[in-house]
Write an enzyme that holds these catalytic residues in place. Structure first.
Site, PDB file in Angstrom:
ATOM      1  N   PRO A   1       0.842  -1.221  -0.188  1.00  0.00           N
ATOM      2  CA  PRO A   1      -0.002   0.140  -0.028  1.00  0.00           C
ATOM      3  C   PRO A   1       0.847   1.378   0.095  1.00  0.00           C
ATOM      4  O   PRO A   1       0.183   2.302  -0.122  1.00  0.00           O
ATOM      5  CB  PRO A   1      -0.786  -0.017   1.237  1.00  0.00           C
ATOM      6  CG  PRO A   1      -0.230  -1.464   2.071  1.00  0.00           C
ATOM      7  CD  PRO A   1       0.821  -1.950   1.296  1.00  0.00           C
TER       8      PRO A   1
ATOM      9  N   GLU B   1       2.362  -7.716   8.071  1.00  0.00           N
ATOM     10  CA  GLU B   1       2.789  -6.260   8.090  1.00  0.00           C
ATOM     11  C   GLU B   1       3.479  -5.775   7.075  1.00  0.00           C
ATOM     12  O   GLU B   1       3.720  -4.620   6.875  1.00  0.00           O
ATOM     13  CB  GLU B   1       3.390  -6.077   9.378  1.00  0.00           C
ATOM     14  CG  GLU B   1       2.609  -6.233  10.737  1.00  0.00           C
ATOM     15  CD  GLU B   1       1.163  -5.323  10.726  1.00  0.00           C
ATOM     16  OE1 GLU B   1       1.419  -4.176  10.327  1.00  0.00           O
ATOM     17  OE2 GLU B   1       0.171  -5.841  10.685  1.00  0.00           O
TER      18      GLU B   1
ATOM     19  N   ASP C   1      -9.675   2.715 -25.269  1.00  0.00           N
ATOM     20  CA  ASP C   1     -10.177   2.440 -23.832  1.00  0.00           C
ATOM     21  C   ASP C   1     -10.426   3.717 -22.971  1.00  0.00           C
ATOM     22  O   ASP C   1      -9.616   4.944 -23.282  1.00  0.00           O
ATOM     23  CB  ASP C   1      -8.921   1.740 -23.018  1.00  0.00           C
ATOM     24  CG  ASP C   1      -8.854   0.502 -23.256  1.00  0.00           C
ATOM     25  OD1 ASP C   1      -9.944  -0.239 -23.708  1.00  0.00           O
ATOM     26  OD2 ASP C   1      -7.908  -0.394 -22.842  1.00  0.00           O
TER      27      ASP C   1
END
Ligand code: ADE
Length: 262
Positions: A88, A115, A168
């Site tokens: 992340p 983690e 697209d």
């Protein structure tokens, strides 16, 4: 393009490659997807891949050795592979990054769990740290699937029509136009007349215009990065004038007075 996924849950990738375009791309040999269990590179009777963090704290950290050995083994098969850590904390994945990745020979995905992965792996073995969005998943595996999917459809020969990927959403910072199919009437809602007209020039014009307007309404941030053509500037100007007319007629009808009296 070779995708090698380093994970402690390789079975997750079995159904992933069994459906749709990804399956077709595997069958046509446009891509190969190999999920490798990091546990195979862990030592000891229990083949442990995680350990407690130095300095204390909650959660576990992925040990560096099994991940490093797994990356080295993957690179033995193909030196050219780029390594991607799913985290992340990485750069947010988008269509431009998908295009960049589609040019490589192959990608190795390191799917973190717990983690995260020992920091020394990030420094010494990783070319790109990528996140698929500002939220925290239980692991990088589903993120790797997202990236494999987005990259696969950009590989020449994977999609049927040569132009399918070119038009697209996000190509040139524009969202794609609206699509309609049969039935012609659905729940009291029809299809724009121009799409039934058979006039291809007008249809193209309408598609371009709706694509510009939808981008303005849904993702105005994209337009900031687009070099607008003069017809596009003209379209937006016309819309401004029409919106201005609506606002003016509202105030003439006393919209301000009404809201002011509440
Ligand atoms: N692992 C956990 N959360 C993630 C995210 N948002 N993107 C990529 N990998 C992740």
């Amino acid at each position: 393009m070779d995708f090698i996924v380093l994970t402690i849950f390789p079975e997750m990738f079995v159904p992933f490659i069994e459906y749709g375009i990804v399956r077709k791309a595997v069958e046509q040999k446009n891509i190969s997807v190999k999920a490798v269990n990091i546990r195979e590179f862990a030592e000891g009777r229990h083949r442990v891949t995680d350990d407690r963090p130095y300095g204390g704290g909650c959660g576990m950290v992925m040990k560096p050795e099994p991940v490093a050995y797994a990356i080295k083994a993957a690179k033995k098969e193909n030196q050219d592979l780029k390594t991607i850590l799913l985290t992340p904390q990485g750069k947010t994945f988008n269509q431009n990054i998908a295009r960049e990745f589609a040019l490589f020979n192959g990608l190795i995905f390191v799917c973190g769990r717990y983690e995260g992965v020992d920091e020394r792996i990030c420094h010494d073995f990783i070319d790109y740290e990528i996140s698929i969005g500002d939220y925290v998943l239980t692991g990088g595996d589903t993120a790797a699937m997202v990236i494999i999917d987005a990259v696969t459809r950009l590989i020449p020969g994977v999609l049927g029509g040569a132009e399918s990927a070119q038009k697209d959403s996000f190509s040139d910072n524009l969202l794609e136009h609206a699509h309609y199919t049969r039935p012609r009437d659905f729940q009291d809602s029809g299809v724009p007349d121009v799409l039934l007209s058979g006039n291809h020039k007008e249809i193209e014009k309408w598609r371009h215009e709706t694509s510009l307007i939808r981008t303005f309404l849904k993702r105005p941030d994209l337009l900031k990065n687009r070099q607008l053509s003069s017809p596009e500037v003209e379209i937006l100007r016309r819309w401004c004038i029409d919106i201005e007319k609506i606002i003016r007629s509202q105030s003439l009808h006393g919209a301000d007075t009404l809201s002011g009296s509440q």
